[in-house]
Design an enzyme around this catalytic site. Structure first.
Site, short mmCIF file in Angstrom:
data_model
loop_
_atom_site.label_atom_id
_atom_site.label_comp_id
_atom_site.label_asym_id
_atom_site.label_seq_id
_atom_site.Cartn_x
_atom_site.Cartn_y
_atom_site.Cartn_z
CB ALA A 17 15.78 50.57 -54.90
CD GLU A 119 27.25 35.63 -58.15
OE1 GLU A 119 27.24 36.85 -58.42
OE2 GLU A 119 26.27 35.02 -57.73
CG HIS A 241 20.51 33.56 -66.58
ND1 HIS A 241 20.56 32.21 -66.82
CD2 HIS A 241 21.19 33.76 -65.43
CE1 HIS A 241 21.23 31.63 -65.84
NE2 HIS A 241 21.63 32.55 -64.99
NE ARG A 287 25.12 34.91 -65.74
CZ ARG A 287 24.50 35.54 -64.75
NH1 ARG A 287 23.94 36.70 -64.96
NH2 ARG A 287 24.43 35.00 -63.57
CG HIS A 348 19.06 37.90 -65.50
ND1 HIS A 348 18.16 37.30 -64.66
CD2 HIS A 348 20.22 37.99 -64.80
CE1 HIS A 348 18.74 37.05 -63.50
NE2 HIS A 348 19.98 37.47 -63.54
#
Ligand SMILES: Cc1cc2nc3c(=O)[nH]c(=O)nc-3n(C[C@H](O)[C@H](O)[C@H](O)COP(=O)(O)OP(=O)(O)OC[C@H]3O[C@@H](n4cnc5c(N)ncnc54)[C@H](O)[C@@H]3O)c2cc1C
Length: 547
Positions: A17, A119, A241, A287, A348
């Site tokens: 960013a 993903e 995670h 997850r 995460h």
């Protein structure tokens, strides 16, 4: 001797960013870019997967929007999702034009197209990537260009302490004028003044004992903005995670989901597999379900980790498919072709943060927040994989356009009051900082982690109340150090997470509580918005809907 620096724009943070913003503004404005440690150390550097962009001929912007909304569990702002996804291609092209080496698909169209991976949550192949180290490719490429740009002054090993606002200083409007920054090399606090200030300080994984985030991810920008009078939202939505390597020296090393995808089994310390008793999909459940199952078993047995075993596969297959995981685990004494890997879930990604509009503007005039520390409304209650780097690059563009539009409307603030150290001394009890730091991260892990309850949250609240008081007192008596600055911010971020989690009386997305295990269907889903005591609702308060 403390120095006063004057720039058009001050950017705090040099991840995706901050770097995108600096490079987008630098041809038109004099920039100060400050970074807590080295220029490239950031979460961005460690991002493996990539950036989601609908490029495949079977894919569409509509499908990307729909997948993002589905992942967000009813809390995404659909205008923001549409805006972000609509700008994905041009912003990815900006990175390509700046030389980021995305992997090409050598089979398709003579290598003219980019290779796309898929993903969780994405209904198409949609992730552009640079092998398995996309963040490193972005960070290194942009950092090099920032170093070469004559209009960007880079300040490494500088840690921002607090914002300086007009309101605090007797000005009529609540305007951000700059920041106090500790030069860690020379141990002095400098004053940075600027027409516009951008916070791009990343996430807050360090608030938890186990995290995939690097040490710089401390929530500093969120705490600074909160103290200055900005609202924050949805801090309860922390993505965990499921599998981070468990080893005292192996800070933040993720064991990729692909290990489970290729048949890796999660085992208890006695070798018994357990995932099937939580979800029929076993190790391939989403997850958050896998993370919750591991957390449950660790708490039930009082164990420090569980194990991930892929050793039943041929050794050559393992080395070929997981070269990095194999190499890194070997460094810590685990040959994954022969024995299971000790793993723990790890904090995460932070979905919430400082509230902004579509231009990255916060509640304070002249102050912007961009990247993981911002709450834009994109992720809702759960972030879809690879949408976070996308958010960084899209909001860097929108904030830069807004700043360029307004740049000449604001004078440079001029001399600001220097940092006052007249009433503090050097600390004689550094142990207080390390003790509080360890205590905070442990109780956040135990009580405000993957599975929450009212009782656990209340326990955590009592502890943060005490720590807030103790640390504030310590801060007002002793000279600042980087550890003290970080601890002061960490306890504020912890408190914001706990208060938000207490407010949400349901389970939704990443927030799961045993006391309310289902989403509340009786009313429309709402964001958890916290107001600081010094919040000044006014012309500059972010109007999310009208943005
Ligand atoms: C291991 C890992 C893998 C990931 N994989 C992916 C992926 O594949 N795709 C995806 O989209 N996302 C991924 N993410 C998430 C993504 O990387 C981050 O959300 C994103 O990089 C955040 O960028 P940022 O610029 O907001 O912050 P960061 O990249 O974290 O940068 C923050 C910057 O702020 C500086 N800073 C912080 N506090 C201060 C202070 N007080 N004073 C001065 N400077 C300060 C830091 O030094 C740093 O330069 C991953 C994250 C991790 C940890």
């Amino acid at each position: 001797m403390s120095i006063q620096y004057h720039h058009d724009v001050l950017i705090v943070g040099s991840g995706a960013a901050g770097l995108c913003l600096a490079l987008r503004l630098a041809d038109h404005a004099h920039i100060a870019l400050i970074s807590k440690t080295s220029l490239t150390e950031s979460s961005t550097l460690y991002a493996q997967g990539g950036i989601s962009v609908a490029l495949d001929k079977h894919d569409s912007i509509e499908s990307h929007i729909e997948d993002t909304l589905n992942a967000g569990a009813g809390l995404c702002d659909s205008d923001v999702v549409t805006y972000t996804v609509n700008h994905a291609r041009t912003c990815a092209q900006w990175l390509i034009d700046h030389g980021v080496p995305f992997t090409r698909d050598l089979q398709a169209n003579g290598g003219n197209e980019f290779h796309l991976t898929r993903e969780g949550g994405h209904s198409h192949r949609r992730i552009i990537h640079s092998a398995d180290a996309t963040g490193r490719a972005i960070e290194k490429t942009l950092a090099q260009q920032a170093r070469e740009h004559t209009n960007i002054d880079i300040f490494e090993n500088h840690i921002a302490i607090d914002l300086i606002t007009g309101n605090k200083m007797g000005f009529n409007v609540n305007r951000c004028l700059g920041a106090y920054v500790l030069d860690q090399g020379l141990h002095k606090v400098d004053v940075f003044s600027a027409r516009h200030v951008i916070l791009a300080t990343g996430g807050a994984g360090k608030v938890y004992l186990y995290t995939s985030n690097p040490d710089v991810a401390n929530g500093d920008g969120i705490a600074m903005a909160w103290r200055a009078g900005c609202r924050v939202a949805n801090m309860e939505f922390i993505q965990f995670h499921p599998t981070c390597l468990y080893h005292p020296q192996a800070k933040s090393f993720l064991i990729t989901e692909a290990v489970r995808g290729e048949g890796g089994k999660l085992l208890l310390p006695d070798g018994i597999p357990f995932m099937k008793s939580f979800d029929t999909r076993g190790e391939l459940a989403p997850r958050d379900i896998v993370a919750r199952a591991i957390d449950h078993e660790m708490k039930r047995l009082g164990e420090k980790c569980v194990y991930l075993d892929i050793s039943h596969k041929p050794a050559d297959f393992i080395r070929q498919h997981f070269p990095n995981v194999y190499k890194r685990c070997l460094e810590f004494g685990y040959d994954i072709t022969k024995k299971p890997i000790p793993v723990v879930p790890a904090a995460h990604y932070l979905c919430g943060g400082v509230m902004t509009d579509i231009h990255g503007r916060t509640d304070i005039e002249g102050l912007y927040a961009v990247g993981e520390m911002a709450f834009t409304g994109l992720h809702g209650a759960n972030r879809m994989a690879s949408n976070s780097l996308l958010e960084c690059i899209v909001f860097a563009e929108s904030a830069s356009l807004d700043i360029l539009h307004q740049l000449q409307n604001y004078p440079l603030p001029g001399e600001l009051p220097p940092w006052d150290e007249s009433r503090v001394t050097d600390s004689d009890e550094e142990v207080v900082v390390t003790h509080n730091w360890d205590e905070l991260r442990r109780f956040m892990w135990d009580y405000v982690g993957i599975v929450r309850t009212n009782k656990r949250l209340q326990r955590a609240k009592h502890r943060t109340d005490l720590l807030l008081q103790e640390i504030a007192e310590y801060y007002s008596n002793f000279r600042v150090t980087s550890d003290l600055i970080e601890l002061r911010n960490l306890v504020i971020v912890a408190d914001l997470i706990i208060r938000s989690a207490i407010q949400r009386k349901e389970s939704r997305g990443l927030h799961y509580t045993l006391d309310y295990p289902e989403p509340d269907q009786r009313q429309p889903a709402t964001n958890t918005i916290l107001m600081p005591a010094n919040y000044l609702a006014g012309r500059w308060a972010v109007e999310r809907q009208s943005a």
